[in-house]
Design a protein around this motif. Structure first.
Motif, PDB file in Angstrom:
ATOM      1  N   TRP A 106      -9.669 -27.253  47.211  1.00  0.00           N
ATOM      2  CA  TRP A 106     -10.919 -26.781  46.795  1.00  0.00           C
ATOM      3  C   TRP A 106     -10.713 -25.354  46.308  1.00  0.00           C
ATOM      4  CZ3 TRP A 106     -15.079 -28.990  45.174  1.00  0.00           C
ATOM      5  CH2 TRP A 106     -16.105 -28.176  44.969  1.00  0.00           C
ATOM      6  N   GLU A 107      -9.944 -24.611  46.985  1.00  0.00           N
ATOM      7  CA  GLU A 107      -9.712 -23.173  46.238  1.00  0.00           C
ATOM      8  C   GLU A 107      -9.245 -23.037  45.143  1.00  0.00           C
ATOM      9  OE1 GLU A 107      -8.665 -24.220  49.349  1.00  0.00           O
ATOM     10  OE2 GLU A 107     -10.523 -23.503  50.816  1.00  0.00           O
ATOM     11  N   PHE A 149      -9.268 -25.492  42.765  1.00  0.00           N
ATOM     12  CA  PHE A 149     -10.325 -25.927  41.726  1.00  0.00           C
ATOM     13  C   PHE A 149     -11.382 -24.611  41.473  1.00  0.00           C
ATOM     14  CE2 PHE A 149     -14.660 -27.663  41.130  1.00  0.00           C
ATOM     15  CZ  PHE A 149     -14.527 -28.217  39.980  1.00  0.00           C
ATOM     16  N   GLU A 150     -11.894 -24.089  42.794  1.00  0.00           N
ATOM     17  CA  GLU A 150     -13.037 -22.905  42.535  1.00  0.00           C
ATOM     18  C   GLU A 150     -12.207 -21.790  41.463  1.00  0.00           C
ATOM     19  OE1 GLU A 150     -13.882 -22.157  46.636  1.00  0.00           O
ATOM     20  OE2 GLU A 150     -15.844 -22.949  46.309  1.00  0.00           O
ATOM     21  N   ARG A 151     -10.948 -21.752  41.359  1.00  0.00           N
ATOM     22  CA  ARG A 151     -10.431 -20.570  40.470  1.00  0.00           C
ATOM     23  C   ARG A 151     -10.602 -20.986  39.198  1.00  0.00           C
ATOM     24  NH1 ARG A 151      -4.872 -19.414  41.263  1.00  0.00           N
ATOM     25  NH2 ARG A 151      -5.441 -17.480  40.003  1.00  0.00           N
ATOM     26  N   VAL A 152     -10.636 -22.223  38.684  1.00  0.00           N
ATOM     27  CA  VAL A 152     -10.927 -22.419  37.238  1.00  0.00           C
ATOM     28  C   VAL A 152     -12.331 -22.384  36.907  1.00  0.00           C
ATOM     29  CG1 VAL A 152     -10.575 -24.287  35.822  1.00  0.00           C
ATOM     30  CG2 VAL A 152      -9.015 -24.233  37.737  1.00  0.00           C
ATOM     31  N   LEU A 156     -23.432 -20.679  31.773  1.00  0.00           N
ATOM     32  CA  LEU A 156     -23.423 -21.584  32.934  1.00  0.00           C
ATOM     33  C   LEU A 156     -22.102 -22.190  33.494  1.00  0.00           C
ATOM     34  CD1 LEU A 156     -25.771 -22.836  34.699  1.00  0.00           C
ATOM     35  CD2 LEU A 156     -25.408 -24.835  33.305  1.00  0.00           C
ATOM     36  N   ARG A 157     -21.918 -22.075  34.793  1.00  0.00           N
ATOM     37  CA  ARG A 157     -20.613 -22.596  35.235  1.00  0.00           C
ATOM     38  C   ARG A 157     -20.606 -23.961  35.593  1.00  0.00           C
ATOM     39  NH1 ARG A 157     -16.556 -19.532  39.412  1.00  0.00           N
ATOM     40  NH2 ARG A 157     -15.078 -20.968  39.244  1.00  0.00           N
ATOM     41  N   ILE A 158     -19.555 -24.403  35.235  1.00  0.00           N
ATOM     42  CA  ILE A 158     -19.354 -25.998  35.788  1.00  0.00           C
ATOM     43  C   ILE A 158     -18.678 -26.021  37.092  1.00  0.00           C
ATOM     44  CG2 ILE A 158     -18.281 -28.138  34.763  1.00  0.00           C
ATOM     45  CD1 ILE A 158     -20.518 -27.043  32.824  1.00  0.00           C
ATOM     46  N   GLY A 159     -18.993 -26.955  37.638  1.00  0.00           N
ATOM     47  CA  GLY A 159     -18.341 -27.082  38.977  1.00  0.00           C
ATOM     48  C   GLY A 159     -18.950 -27.840  39.901  1.00  0.00           C
TER      49      GLY A 159
END
Length: 117
Positions: free
Chosen positions: A11-12, A14-17, A114-117
């Motif tokens: 998860w960490e 993925f969150e960096r992208v 807007l951030r995608i995630g």
């Protein structure tokens, strides 16, 4: 068979992208590129600002079809030099069944950045 697709991201990781929505402001031919491409100028809102990208999307898209279109891009990769041009983000798309990239974009107009995630 073990491939890179079998190795899950944490998860960490993925969150960096940082995938963000941006609006294409300008589209230019890029004759210096090895493969047919456009130079894009994209607005990612006040927090991120304007970024440039080289995109190999000429097979499915005409320049006029891209103007003012919202797309999704990764904005936290390092700059990549292509000839004299510096690509500052990676526009996301999938490879279509008939070849050529199909751009990822929101279904509805949303705020740039807007951030995608």
């Amino acid at each position: 068979m073990n491939t890179e697709h079998d190795t899950p991201l944490s998860w960490e990781e993925f969150e960096r992208v940082e995938m963000r929505v941006g609006t294409i402001l300008e589209v230019h031919d890029f004759p210096e590129a090895r493969k047919p491409a456009y130079q894009l100028i994209i607005d990612f809102g006040t927090e991120i600002g304007i970024k440039k990208s080289s995109a190999q999307i000429t097979k499915r898209y005409q320049k006029e079809d891209l103007l003012h279109r919202q797309i999704v891009a990764v904005v936290n990769f390092p700059k990549k030099q292509i000839g004299k041009f510096f690509s500052e983000c990676l526009v996301l798309g999938s490879v279509g069944t008939e070849g050529g990239i199909v751009l990822l974009s929101p279904d509805f107009k949303v705020e740039n950045g807007l951030r995608i995630g």
